[in-house]
Enzyme design. Structure first.
Site, PDB file in Angstrom:
ATOM      1  N   GLU B  53      14.170  35.461  29.344  1.00 23.65           N
ATOM      2  CA  GLU B  53      13.532  34.492  28.350  1.00 23.65           C
ATOM      3  C   GLU B  53      13.907  34.730  26.861  1.00 23.65           C
ATOM      4  O   GLU B  53      14.094  34.044  25.852  1.00 23.65           O
ATOM      5  CB  GLU B  53      11.872  34.490  28.206  1.00 23.65           C
ATOM      6  N   PHE B 115      -4.537  36.262  34.811  1.00 24.28           N
ATOM      7  CA  PHE B 115      -3.427  36.582  35.276  1.00 24.28           C
ATOM      8  C   PHE B 115      -2.138  36.172  34.460  1.00 24.28           C
ATOM      9  O   PHE B 115      -2.419  34.854  34.035  1.00 24.28           O
ATOM     10  CB  PHE B 115      -3.035  35.903  36.608  1.00 24.28           C
ATOM     11  N   GLN B 116      -1.449  36.897  33.960  1.00 26.69           N
ATOM     12  CA  GLN B 116      -0.519  36.554  32.851  1.00 26.69           C
ATOM     13  C   GLN B 116      -1.180  35.953  31.658  1.00 26.69           C
ATOM     14  O   GLN B 116      -0.371  35.023  31.285  1.00 26.69           O
ATOM     15  CB  GLN B 116       0.617  35.488  33.580  1.00 26.69           C
ATOM     16  N   LYS B 165      -2.474  25.838  30.814  1.00 26.60           N
ATOM     17  CA  LYS B 165      -1.987  24.878  31.808  1.00 26.60           C
ATOM     18  C   LYS B 165      -2.709  23.677  32.255  1.00 26.60           C
ATOM     19  O   LYS B 165      -2.338  22.584  32.384  1.00 26.60           O
ATOM     20  CB  LYS B 165      -1.990  25.648  32.942  1.00 26.60           C
ATOM     21  N   MET B 481      27.984  52.154  15.245  1.00 22.14           N
ATOM     22  CA  MET B 481      27.194  52.175  14.230  1.00 22.14           C
ATOM     23  C   MET B 481      26.430  53.201  14.066  1.00 22.14           C
ATOM     24  O   MET B 481      26.371  53.599  13.002  1.00 22.14           O
ATOM     25  CB  MET B 481      26.626  50.599  14.167  1.00 22.14           C
TER      26      MET B 481
END
Ligand SMILES: Cc1cc2nc3c(=O)[nH]c(=O)nc-3n(C[C@H](O)[C@H](O)[C@H](O)COP(=O)(O)OP(=O)(O)OC[C@H]3O[C@@H](n4cnc5c(N)ncnc54)[C@H](O)[C@@H]3O)c2cc1C
Ligand SMILES: Cc1ncc(C[n+]2csc(CCOP(=O)(O)OP(=O)(O)O)c2C)c(N)n1
Ligand SMILES: [Mg+2]
Lengths: 163, 569
Positions: B53, B115-116, B165, B481
């Site tokens: 993502e 959940f999630q 949802k 760096m």
């Protein structure tokens, strides 16, 4: 310098956390913050008391203005304004204290709003310094509990913040 | 638009189409299955399936940086949203307009440790311009409209819309508003006429002027106005890392980038000018170094920015102008053209002569005869072979600085990098977004062996979506760096900056179905690049250039030091 910043914001869920989050993430200090909806239920009015140099206060007002939910921001300390704060103090009211506490409440123009066998609860409103003075005037061991709302502020006279 | 009953998911898709969205970068999951189902049934926009993502958001971000349009990403709840956070913060720090749609657990489950479930609005609050949790399908269309409006106006930035949802499943009449008015959000675009007049006067009286141009010029699509004004007045121009391409780099009036790794001529001119015109630039700590040191020299500062909070934040400004760069510069041009005299030509001549003396120190020199590949040489060759016209994305590190210094960007929106957050892992997904927006255009991703491994999985996305990106890996074997700072400031204690166990990048590229090359001799640099952009034009080519492991980025202003305190080669 101490500043009193007043703002109007959309009365949306989470609006308060946007403001408090801004202060904590940018390291600005908050002395007090009060918030409630007003005569227009779609808006919340907030008063924030903060401290900072002129540069910091300028950034605070700019950053507040930048929050998408905020409709108006005013630094009340830029002009004439009034501040009031409410305090509830529960004090011991036994023996000599019973009379003493009543007298102190009268002197500070407070009101006793709850009376029990051993306690009084005193309501006091005024500028923060007056509440400080009241606390200082009481015998510390007599104070059982105190709660303060933080300051609410409004401009004097024609100084009106409305949309 | 006709009112018809649609599900929330269908509404999302219709809104995106109505906004003219052509590409959505995303990754599916439970909470967004209804939206994905609606996507399956439509043909207005293309969905690009990434492999992580974070990459979806970087790709949408770079899509926006290269086109000026709002980028769109779609991810699921919980881990989908948390993976997206680095991408959102990256866009936020560079003021990139994005709409990121995150799935959320059903409204009834919110707060139940479902959940999630994560508090996406809470987690993203400090790194978005604004965010929304949509609790009623009836609010969905208006919220999407607001999100695009907020993301793209004023100081742009990412907006997150969190959609439970059940809201994607509920139905309501669909109507997409033509426009939206918000009493709490009205960014200023026109500058204050009085301030503009004062500023124009100041410019005309300048004897040692400098224009300091930033990312705001790119975001405002005002490169042309800037270039015209600078040329009309004959003023030298320097640019921040984010502003590169806002003024054509090959032009003699251009001083190069300023700041920590800026040129001598840019930093000295910035320090010693008498009038500084700051245009869409925010006086970042990597740019002016120590503000106390900067303010030791007296100069008048004019600052144009849409965001009032960028003005007088780190440096006190004499003439603040809140407004859109394009508008304000156009007003300047009118006033300065109409003036009866231009700036003092003798003074400008003397100032330019001084600048040429600084320039003559040639701070960008490097060893052209080395037996090892010098990273600067690779960038110079890339510039030559692409005719300076490629889209160049970058990761973060030394390679990023060399890309900024040696690729002379002549056009805006060609240089795509993470400046504010400095996100390693940005380069490859960014190149995907750019290539998606500009099929057929040359797109190079300049990266390091540290950075590329932070989103290497996207090689699969490039295969699936047929993206012929040219990866230019400047492989110095070090987190270069970091190694440079350790060499300069930590007495060469190279703590954890050596990257051992590198994969065989050629085989790796091939495993993903791409072309891989390993280049370890200076004379092979040019042929490799020519093959990549010629013979393999239509393939992704992964070029692993083994470069000098000890090369450093010069000049360098140590953190906390002033503009004139550069470490030179
Ligand atoms: C390893 C590393 C090294 C770096 N070294 C350097 C360096 O040497 N030199 C350097 O310059 N940077 C360097 N950076 C980048 C630095 O951290 C900052 O990201 C960068 O300097 C900021 O650029 P900017 O001032 O142009 O502002 P940006 O972040 O691009 O901000 C744009 C400004 O323009 C305003 N704006 C936006 N749209 C408009 C509009 N339409 N009209 C008017 N104003 C608008 C915004 O409000 C904002 O204030 C480095 C980064 C990394 C990761
Ligand atoms: C996600 C992330 N983690 C850590 C850093 C700190 N950091 C900045 S540059 C750098 C080294 C980058 O190494 P490499 O990609 O090989 O580039 P090089 O400097 O060698 O060109 C690191 C670790 C960062 N910018 N981003
Ligand atoms: Mg490296």
């Amino acid at each position: 310098m101490r500043h009193v910043i007043s703002l109007l914001m959309e009365n949306e869920a989470g609006a308060l956390s946007r403001v408090s989050g801004l202060f904590s993430s940018r390291g600005y200090n908050i002395e007090s913050l009060t918030v409630a909806p007003t005569e227009d239920a779609s808006l919340s009015r907030m008063t924030i008391v903060t401290r900072g140099s002129d540069e910091v206060i300028e950034q605070i007002t700019k950053q507040l203005n930048k929050l998408v939910d905020i409709v108006k921001v005013q630094d009340l300390t830029d002009g004439c304004h009034i501040e009031r704060e409410l305090m509830l103090v529960k004090v011991k009211a036994v023996g000599e204290f019973r009379e003493e506490m009543k007298r102190m409440a009268d002197i500070f123009r407070g009101r006793i709003i709850d009376v029990a066998d051993k306690t009084y609860t005193i309501e006091l409103t005024g500028p923060g310094v007056k509440l400080d003075a009241f606390i200082a005037a009481l015998e510390p061991s007599a104070i059982l509990e105190a709660v303060r709302t933080g300051a609410s502020g409004i401009g004097r006279g024609d100084r009106i913040m409305k949309i | 638009m006709a009112d018809t009953e649609l599900t929330g998911a269908e509404i999302v898709v219709r809104c995106l189409a109505a906004e003219g969205v052509e590409h959505v970068f995303g990754y599916p999951g439970g909470a967004v299955l209804d939206i994905y189902d609606a996507i399956y049934k439509q043909d207005k926009f293309k969905h690009i399936l990434v492999r992580h993502e974070q990459a979806a958001v970087h790709a949408a971000d770079a899509y926006s940086r290269s086109t000026g349009k709002v980028g769109v990403a779609l991810v699921t709840s919980g881990p989908g949203a948390t993976n997206a956070v680095t991408g959102i913060a990256t866009a936020y720090m560079d003021s990139i307009p994005l709409v990121v749609i995150t799935g959320q657990v059903p409204t009834a489950a919110i707060g139940m440790d479902a959940f999630q479930e994560v508090d996406t609005v809470g987690i993203t609050r400090p790194c978005v311009k604004h965010n929304f949790l949509v609790k009623d399908v009836k609010d969905l269309a208006d919220t999407l409209k607001k999100a695009f409006y907020i993301a793209s106006t004023g100081r742009p930035g990412p907006v997150v819309i969190d959609i439970p949802k059940d809201v994607t499943q509920h139905r309501c009449a669909f109507h997409y508003p033509e426009s939206i008015a918000m009493r709490s959000y009205n960014p200023t675009s026109k500058g204050h006429a009085g301030q503009i007049k004062r500023a124009a006067q100041m410019l005309l009286e300048a004897k040692r002027p400098v224009i300091y141009s930033g990312g705001g010029v790119i975001l405002a699509n005002a490169a042309e106005q800037l270039t015209e004004l600078a040329r009309q007045l004959g003023f030298p121009v320097t640019s921040t890392l984010m502003g590169l391409g806002g003024y054509p780099a090959p032009d003699p009036l251009f001083l190069g980038m300023l700041g920590m790794h800026g040129t001598i001529e840019a930093n000295m001119a910035m320090q010693h000018c008498d009038v500084l015109l700051a245009v869409g630039a925010r006086f970042d700590d990597r740019v002016i170094g120590n503000p106390k040191h900067f303010q030791k020299e007296a100069r008048k500062i004019i600052h144009i920015d849409v965001d009032p909070s960028s003005i007088s934040k780190r440096v006190k400004v004499d003439v603040p102008i809140v407004g859109d760069v394009g508008n304000v510069l156009a007003e300047f041009a009118k006033l300065t053209q109409a003036a009866d005299h231009g700036p003092d030509p003798e003074a400008l001549k003397a100032w330019r002569a001084q600048i040429e003396l600084w320039r003559a120190q040639d701070c960008m020199k490097y060893d052209h005869n080395a037996a090892v590949i010098k990273p600067q040489f690779v960038i110079e060759k890339l510039y030559e072979i692409t005719g300076g016209d490629a889209f160049v994305t970058s990761d973060v590190g030394q390679h990023q600085m060399w890309a900024a210094q040696y690729y002379k960007f002549a056009k805006p929106r060609r240089w795509i990098n993470s400046g504010g957050l400095g996100t390693m892992g940005f380069g490859l997904p960014a190149a995907m977004g750019v290539q998606m927006a500009h099929p057929g255009a040359p797109v190079a991703c300049i990266t390091g062996e540290g950075s590329i491994q932070m989103n290497i999985q996207e090689l699969a996305t490039c295969k699936q979506s047929d993206l012929p990106i040219k990866i230019v890996l400047l492989n110095n074997g070090y987190l270069g760096m970091v190694r440079q700072w350790q060499e300069f400031f930590y007495e060469e204690r190279y703590s954890e900056s050596y990257v051992a166990s590198l994969p065989d990048f050629v085989k790796l590229a091939e495993a993903y179905g791409h072309v891989g090359m390993r280049i370890d001799k200076p004379e092979d640099v040019e042929p490799a690049l020519r093959r990549a952009f010629g013979e393999y034009k239509d393939r992704l080519v992964f070029m692993n250039f083994l470069t000098d492991p000890r090369e450093n980025v010069y000049p360098m202003i140590p953190a906390g030091k002033g503009l004139s305190e550069m470490i030179l080669i």
